[in-house]
Design an enzyme around this catalytic site. Structure first.
Site, PDB file in Angstrom:
ATOM      1  CG  ASN A  12      -2.629   3.183   7.214  1.00 28.93           C
ATOM      2  OD1 ASN A  12      -2.920   3.366   8.383  1.00 28.93           O
ATOM      3  ND2 ASN A  12      -2.001   2.091   6.800  1.00 28.93           N
ATOM      4  CG  HIS A  62      -4.574  -6.338  10.348  1.00 27.87           C
ATOM      5  ND1 HIS A  62      -3.665  -5.792  11.221  1.00 27.87           N
ATOM      6  CD2 HIS A  62      -4.333  -5.764   9.143  1.00 27.87           C
ATOM      7  CE1 HIS A  62      -2.907  -4.917  10.573  1.00 27.87           C
ATOM      8  NE2 HIS A  62      -3.283  -4.893   9.316  1.00 27.87           N
ATOM      9  CE  LYS A 106      -2.179  -1.006   3.866  1.00 30.07           C
ATOM     10  NZ  LYS A 106      -1.629  -2.344   4.139  1.00 30.07           N
TER      11      LYS A 106
END
Length: 465
Positions: free
Chosen positions: A150, A197, A127
């Site tokens: 982010n 996650h 990302k």
């Protein structure tokens, strides 16, 4: 009660509760305050531990409630902004949802006040690199806007570079996408999906559903970009509301970006366009070719000409802690991929170097990963694995019969052992496959520790730092 039906809500007099006083929470508090809201910032940490964060919150006129999440904190709020690091089931969030109060992430709030467009990047890995590439292309093409999300600078702060002609390159995480409502990316990509996650999500399906929100809030004229080489990409197809595009290093999609005869090619409604040779990319690894394909496609679909795309990609340099070449010491190359916090990222890093040349540093705070899954690749790529942190025993049990394992405890010891056991031309690679929170505050701090350890060796040996 205030209403927020329009894209740009009237926050004058609205009572806004921000839960989480980290970077994005503070940026959201400042944005809401600038638009006339009465803001309360809440954090579970005691105020003594908040330090400058509490001062920053008060400087924008916000009240601070620290030391926990009181159950009745949302009783009088009109809007709740949830920071990505805060679990979505804390008491104020539950209360807000019961009352029908909107719960937004910081990217939702910022999008509401943005005059420009957004290109958005999510996925398990890549990302930040893809977002940085896209930002570099956009700025190189003379298009105003900011690069962050982010990645580091919250979207709310990017609005300092906002304009009707702006295009903001924004990295968005699954945590942020959980709490969007109208946030819309004119072009958006989900780069890949691997288990991650799972300490927050009950299953990979739930994790994927959060990622899919990026496409679900797009419109008919928007571009939805997927990785045709990722076996999980098909699960996102039902979420697409815009025009699908694909990137691939192995095939030529009808609409998208691909590699042909060693060159990056774009195929869009504008025609088929040759951009640059893969060999011109200054960052190693097939995964970085994929990142470049995605960034090129995002930017071409946003109006950047191929020449600007090529120039920016040729000039791109790796972000800190993402397969970053730190130094050569006595002929041994040291690479910092501290951002490799899951096994998929570790595998990508391992594939970036020749077989049998890597001394890889593994370990940290385990996320419950299946370490045995990387055994075949490790046996091919690595000469040794240097184990650090809390996950070392689990890694040793899973990989005992794979390659020689050495318990080093800390990154600095692993760096020293890496040099001692490596031959000229080989690589000492920090690609830990774990979170950093057992020994560090974040992956950046871990990467800096690696850098310092390498610098010490370079200062005492025959290295080129």
């Amino acid at each position: 009660m205030a209403t927020f039906a329009s894209k740009r809500p009237d926050l004058a007099g609205a009572r806004v509760l921000v839960v989480g006083a980290a970077r994005s929470g503070l940026a959201a508090a400042e944005l809401a305050s600038r638009h006339g809201a009465t803001v309360v910032v809440n954090d579970r940490r005691p105020e003594a531990d908040l330090g400058p964060a509490a001062d920053r919150a008060r400087a924008c006129g916000a009240a601070v409630v620290a030391g926990g999440h009181p159950a009745d904190l949302a009783a009088h709020a009109d809007l709740l902004i949830l920071s990505p690091g805060v679990p979505p089931d804390v008491a104020p969030v539950a209360q807000a949802r019961r009352r029908g109060i909107p719960v937004w992430s910081e990217i939702e709030l910022a999008w509401r006040f943005a005059a420009g467009r957004v290109v958005a990047v999510t996925g398990t890995n890549g990302k930040s690199t893809t977002t940085a590439m896209a930002g570099a292309i956009l700025r190189g093409a003379g298009i105003p806007g900011g690069t962050g999300g982010n990645l580091g600078t919250p979207f709310s702060e990017l609005l300092a570079d906002d304009a009707a002609t702006a295009v903001h390159a924004v990295e968005v995480s699954s945590f942020q996408l959980e709490a969007i409502e109208a946030f819309r990316a004119g072009a958006g990509t989900i780069l890949n999906l691997t288990p991650d996650h799972l300490d927050r999500y009950p299953s990979i399906d739930a994790y994927a559903a959060a990622k899919a929100r990026l496409f679900e809030t797009q419109g008919a004229g928007d571009a939805a970009i997927l990785n045709a080489d990722d076996p999980e990409h098909a699960r996102f197809l039902p979420a697409i509301r815009g025009v699908p595009h694909f990137f691939s290093t192995r095939r030529e999609p009808d609409a998208g970006a691909f590699v042909r005869a060693g060159r990056i090619v774009l195929r869009t409604s504008l025609g088929e366009e040759d951009v640059l040779a893969v060999a011109e990319l200054p960052v190693p690894g097939e995964h970085n070719v994929q990142n470049a394909l995605a960034a090129a496609l995002l930017c071409r679909l946003t109006g950047c000409p191929p020449a600007a795309i090529a120039a920016a990609l040729r000039a791109y340099r790796a972000l800190p802690h993402r397969l970053e070449h730190v130094a050569d010491v006595a002929g041994v190359r040291f690479y910092n991929d501290s951002k490799a916090t899951n096994l998929d990222a570790t595998e990508r890093a391992l594939r970036s170097f020749p077989d049998g040349t890597i001394h890889v540093i593994l370990g940290g705070k385990d996320k419950g990963a299946d370490w045995a899954s990387i055994a075949p690749l490790l046996a091919t790529k690595a000469r040794r694995a240097l184990l650090v942190g809390a996950a070392a025993p689990a890694i040793r049990r899973a990989l005992a019969a794979t390659v020689p394992l050495e318990d080093c405890g800390t990154v600095s010891v692993a760096v020293e052992s890496g040099l001692a056991g490596a031959r000229p031309g080989e690589v000492v690679l920090l690609a830990p496959g774990c979170a950093s929170f057992d020994q560090y505050r974040n992956f950046e701090e871990r990467g800096e520790d690696f850098r310092r350890a390498v610098a010490r060796l370079a200062s005492t040996g025959s290295g080129d730092a």
